[in-house]
Scaffold this active site. Structure first.
Site, PDB file in Angstrom:
ATOM      1  N   GLY A 161       0.651  -1.193   0.075  1.00 12.35           N
ATOM      2  CA  GLY A 161       0.045   0.045   0.165  1.00 12.35           C
ATOM      3  C   GLY A 161       0.862   1.288   0.092  1.00 12.35           C
ATOM      4  N   GLY A 163       2.492   3.829   1.363  1.00 10.28           N
ATOM      5  CA  GLY A 163       3.018   4.021   2.760  1.00 10.28           C
ATOM      6  C   GLY A 163       3.602   5.476   3.011  1.00 10.28           C
ATOM      7  N   ARG A 164       3.743   6.029   1.867  1.00  8.16           N
ATOM      8  CA  ARG A 164       4.154   7.569   1.950  1.00  8.16           C
ATOM      9  C   ARG A 164       3.628   8.274   0.735  1.00  8.16           C
ATOM     10  NH1 ARG A 164      10.360   7.661   0.378  1.00  8.16           N
ATOM     11  NH2 ARG A 164      10.357   5.780  -0.880  1.00  8.16           N
ATOM     12  N   LYS A 184       4.107  12.301  -2.904  1.00 10.20           N
ATOM     13  CA  LYS A 184       4.841  11.329  -2.490  1.00 10.20           C
ATOM     14  C   LYS A 184       5.693  11.860  -1.220  1.00 10.20           C
ATOM     15  CE  LYS A 184       8.181   7.865  -3.851  1.00 10.20           C
ATOM     16  NZ  LYS A 184       8.981   7.313  -4.946  1.00 10.20           N
ATOM     17  N   ASP A 196       8.738   5.944   7.647  1.00  5.35           N
ATOM     18  CA  ASP A 196       8.472   7.124   8.317  1.00  5.35           C
ATOM     19  C   ASP A 196       7.348   8.047   7.312  1.00  5.35           C
ATOM     20  OD1 ASP A 196      10.016   8.316   6.619  1.00  5.35           O
ATOM     21  OD2 ASP A 196      11.410   8.972   8.097  1.00  5.35           O
ATOM     22  N   GLY A 197       7.175   7.480   6.275  1.00  2.37           N
ATOM     23  CA  GLY A 197       6.182   8.207   5.606  1.00  2.37           C
ATOM     24  C   GLY A 197       6.811   9.441   4.697  1.00  2.37           C
ATOM     25  N   ARG A 261      -2.084  -0.418  -9.695  1.00  3.00           N
ATOM     26  CA  ARG A 261      -0.884  -1.457  -9.961  1.00  3.00           C
ATOM     27  C   ARG A 261      -1.230  -3.041 -10.121  1.00  3.00           C
ATOM     28  NH1 ARG A 261       3.059   1.618  -6.862  1.00  3.00           N
ATOM     29  NH2 ARG A 261       2.138   3.690  -6.723  1.00  3.00           N
ATOM     30  N   ASP A 331       3.929  -4.772  -7.523  1.00  6.06           N
ATOM     31  CA  ASP A 331       3.456  -3.478  -6.822  1.00  6.06           C
ATOM     32  C   ASP A 331       4.149  -2.040  -7.325  1.00  6.06           C
ATOM     33  OD1 ASP A 331       5.350  -4.700  -5.196  1.00  6.06           O
ATOM     34  OD2 ASP A 331       5.645  -2.534  -4.359  1.00  6.06           O
ATOM     35  N   ASN A 332       5.016  -2.318  -8.283  1.00  7.05           N
ATOM     36  CA  ASN A 332       5.625  -1.058  -8.926  1.00  7.05           C
ATOM     37  C   ASN A 332       5.448  -1.149 -10.347  1.00  7.05           C
ATOM     38  OD1 ASN A 332       7.803  -2.185  -6.717  1.00  7.05           O
ATOM     39  ND2 ASN A 332       7.311  -0.128  -6.310  1.00  7.05           N
TER      40      ASN A 332
HETATM   41  C1  LIG Z   1       7.545  -0.434  -4.798  1.00  8.39           C
HETATM   42  O1  LIG Z   1       6.611  -0.781  -3.993  1.00  8.39           O
HETATM   43  C2  LIG Z   1       6.989  -0.926  -2.830  1.00  8.39           C
HETATM   44  C3  LIG Z   1       6.122  -1.551  -1.890  1.00  8.39           C
HETATM   45  O2  LIG Z   1       4.865  -0.677  -1.860  1.00  8.39           O
HETATM   46  C4  LIG Z   1       7.659   0.221  -2.058  1.00  8.39           C
HETATM   47  O3  LIG Z   1       8.152   0.010  -0.735  1.00  8.39           O
HETATM   48  C5  LIG Z   1       8.732   0.935  -2.853  1.00  8.39           C
HETATM   49  O4  LIG Z   1       9.055   2.013  -2.353  1.00  8.39           O
HETATM   50  C6  LIG Z   1       8.325   0.848  -4.537  1.00  8.39           C
HETATM   51  N1  LIG Z   1       9.285   1.342  -5.293  1.00  8.39           N
HETATM   52  C7  LIG Z   1       9.701   2.676  -5.469  1.00  8.39           C
HETATM   53  C8  LIG Z   1      10.812   2.966  -6.282  1.00  8.39           C
HETATM   54  O5  LIG Z   1       8.791   3.537  -5.054  1.00  8.39           O
END
Ligand SMILES: *[C@@H]1O[C@H](CO)[C@@H](O)[C@H](O)[C@H]1NC(C)=O
Ligand SMILES: *[C@@H]1O[C@H](CO)[C@@H](O)[C@H](O)[C@H]1NC(C)=O
Ligand SMILES: *[C@@H]1O[C@H](CO)[C@@H](O)[C@H](O)[C@H]1NC(C)=O
Length: 578
Positions: A161, A163-164, A184, A196-197, A261, A331-332
């Site tokens: 999910g 996270g930040r 972001k 920590d977001g 995604r 997820d990416n």
């Molecule tokens: C890819 O997804 C993971 C899980 O959400 C995340 O921790 C990671 O930051 C993501 N990668 C990038 C480069 O954003």
């Protein structure tokens, strides 16, 4: 590693045509869908002469509050604490404002003016700075964090999910295109796990510059509207070596047609939430795949087929500019096959099919030459996620569609590299000429970008001469190979077979395909080092130059951007923490 590993060796013929699924390959996720005009906000952006007018104050700008997205199930729990979330697609959660001063470093004029109908002067307003740093939300749109899961480095990682990241608005612009705005680095959400977001300045500068650069290279990607930095301390162990350093929190406002995604669907299947799986998929298809008919009993299959071919296209395009994403987890990977989540990415410099941008990725899982395999792995996970919505016959066809991925990728790759070499039409000898050029490049460790670029700039006469001029430094390296003259002869012969072509036309054409400037790691690093001392001049310079990557620019050449990478760049490591 052989350059052949750029190209998957398995070439299974796509069987989808047999089932009448052809013709869905090239559906652009066009948003000129008549249904969407329903959501166009009521702002009149024309002046009395019918010219489009832009809004210069966020107060006048309205996000699309009646967007269908807000109809998707939301977490009934409202508290902002880390938890396992069930039976929903989003959680309502506000960004966490910075406690120190924030400062706007850069904006993309193109994103503001042409995607969001905002006059560039809006960037001078306080409202804007507050909005793009997470200090203030638009009234009427409660920000959302998306719940998703994913396979990371080959293992199911469960709930991940946003996270930040916070989805802070959706917007339908004057062309009827619908955009999703996401911050972001804007603070913790229920999905933050141990994070920590926050995002730090260096990773935010890289994302801002690279996503915009990719757009101008013609590669489907999320965009970046703005970049802000605060004085809030963020602690990072940059190289995972126990050396924790104080850095500054930064936020990028990023913009994409959708942030869903593969992992968005995976988590629903994995937790048995099939009703929600169907609902979310219906939403995605309706919004982003308008060519798929609502009542088509094979719509899931057509959707899958489209994602398979668009993913093949995206990865082939990455390869055509030497781009390695670095974290090809499910997820990416966007369901719209746009490049998202810029982290430890890198552009390959000297040609190396084993090039791995993430220095901690010891096994090279996401090395440049392995991206198509990673893509196929991810599409297989997508197929698994979609299976609950398919009958047995459809599952079988879907497996055939997936098996056709290497072939689609291979075709697209060949098409793009043909164009890079200046070929018009397709001939049998093309592949051999492509592969042997890459081979020579690999042996001489020549620079990938500049070898192609200099081949676009060189005259036929120079090419035939016994030695390539020194100033064409990348090609000069290759030119020292014993078999180079034989390659040149075959190459020029092939060029003569181009219908209705001339040397001038060929060079002109190749110069619009082969960029002169890409965001090399050392360039990003140099801009980051200055930015950390509050000198944002190189961020601005790179932003400007990378908007015209195919045009010779004096400023860029003076800055060394078309020269051999400086010596210090050889030992550069891309940090994995962000
Ligand atoms: C890819 O997804 C993971 C899980 O959400 C995340 O921790 C990671 O930051 C993501 N990668 C990038 C480069 O954003
Ligand atoms: C939009 O505003 C302009 C200027 O105020 C006006 O002339 C025009 O008729 C308006 N257009 C619509 C569609 O209302
Ligand atoms: C880099 O690779 C390592 C090893 O596989 C992985 O644990 C790490 O998460 C990767 N970094 C990022 C930012 O994805």
């Amino acid at each position: 590693m052989m350059p052949g590993s750029f190209i998957p060796l398995v070439c299974i013929w796509a069987t989808c045509g047999v089932y009448g699924l052809t013709g869905t390959h090239n559906i652009p996720p066009s948003l000129r869908n008549s249904q969407q005009t329903l959501f166009i906000h009521t702002l009149n952006t024309s002046d009395s002469c019918g010219r489009r007018r832009r809004v210069s104050s966020l107060g006048l700008w309205s996000s699309s509050l009646d967007d269908d997205l807000v109809q998707l199930p939301v977490d009934p729990v409202r508290g902002n604490y880390i938890r396992k979330v069930k039976d929903c697609v989003f959680s309502h959660v506000y960004p966490t404002p910075f406690t120190s001063d924030v400062r706007l470093i850069a904006v993309s004029e193109d994103v503001l003016e042409n995607l969001l109908d905002l006059d560039i002067s809006v960037a001078d307003t306080k409202d804007f700075l507050q909005f793009v740093s997470g200090g203030k939300s638009l009234s009427g749109f409660p920000p959302l964090a998306h719940r998703y899961g994913g396979h990371q480095f080959g293992v199911w990682a469960g709930q991940l999910g946003d996270g930040r990241a916070h989805l802070v608005a959706t917007y339908i612009n004057r062309y009827g295109e619908r955009w999703e705005l996401q911050l972001k680095g804007s603070g913790k959400t229920p999905y933050s796990r141990t994070g920590d977001g926050r995002a730090v300045l260096r990773s935010s500068v890289r994302e801002f510059l690279c996503s915009e650069a990719m757009h101008y290279l013609g590669i489907p990607t999320s965009r970046a509207a703005s970049l802000v930095v605060s004085d809030d301390a963020v602690w990072r162990d940059q190289f995972y070596n126990g050396n924790v350093k104080k850095e500054r929190g930064a936020v990028v406002l990023r913009v994409a047609k959708s942030w869903f995604r593969i992992g968005s669907l995976e988590i629903l299947t994995n937790s048995g939430e099939f009703h929600l799986l169907r609902e979310l998929l219906d939403f995605i298809i309706e919004q982003h795949f308008p060519a798929i008919i609502q009542t088509d009993p094979n719509r899931v299959l057509v959707f899958f087929n489209t994602v398979v071919s668009q993913t093949a296209d995206m990865i082939a395009r990455w390869m055509s500019v030497g781009f390695a994403h670095g974290v090809c987890n499910t997820d990416n990977f966007s369901l719209l096959s746009i490049t998202i989540d810029y982290g430890p990415f890198g552009f390959m410099e000297n040609y190396d099919a084993g090039y791995v941008p993430n220095t901690s990725d010891d096994q090279g899982r996401y090395g440049i030459g392995n991206q198509a395999n990673a893509g196929m792995y991810n599409l297989n996970k997508l197929l698994v996620a979609l299976k609950p919505l398919m009958d047995n016959r459809q599952k079988q066809i879907a497996s055939h569609i997936l098996a056709g991925f290497p072939d689609l990728y291979y075709q697209r790759f060949t098409e793009l590299f043909r164009a890079k070499l200046g070929f018009v039409g397709a001939r049998e000898e093309d592949l051999m000429l492509i592969v042997s050029f890459l081979n020579m490049m690999e042996d001489t460790k020549a620079d990938f970008t500049m070898s192609f670029r200099q081949l676009s700039e060189i005259t036929d006469h120079q090419l035939k001469s016994p030695s390539i001029p020194e100033e064409l430094w990348a090609l000069h390296e290759i030119g020292r190979r014993k078999d180079f003259p034989a390659w040149v002869t075959a190459y020029l012969q092939r060029l003569r077979r181009n219908p209705d072509d001339s040397e001038a036309k060929r060079r002109q054409r190749m110069k619009t395909t082969n960029p002169r400037y890409i965001l090399r790691n050392w360039m990003a690093e140099s801009a980051v080092r200055k930015a950390e001392m509050n000198d944002f001049s190189e961020v601005h310079l790179l932003q400007k130059i990378l908007q015209r990557p195919f045009q010779v620019q004096k400023m860029a050449d003076l800055a060394g951007y078309s020269q051999r990478p400086p010596k210090w760049s050889k030992d550069l490591k891309v940090s994995c923490s962000s």
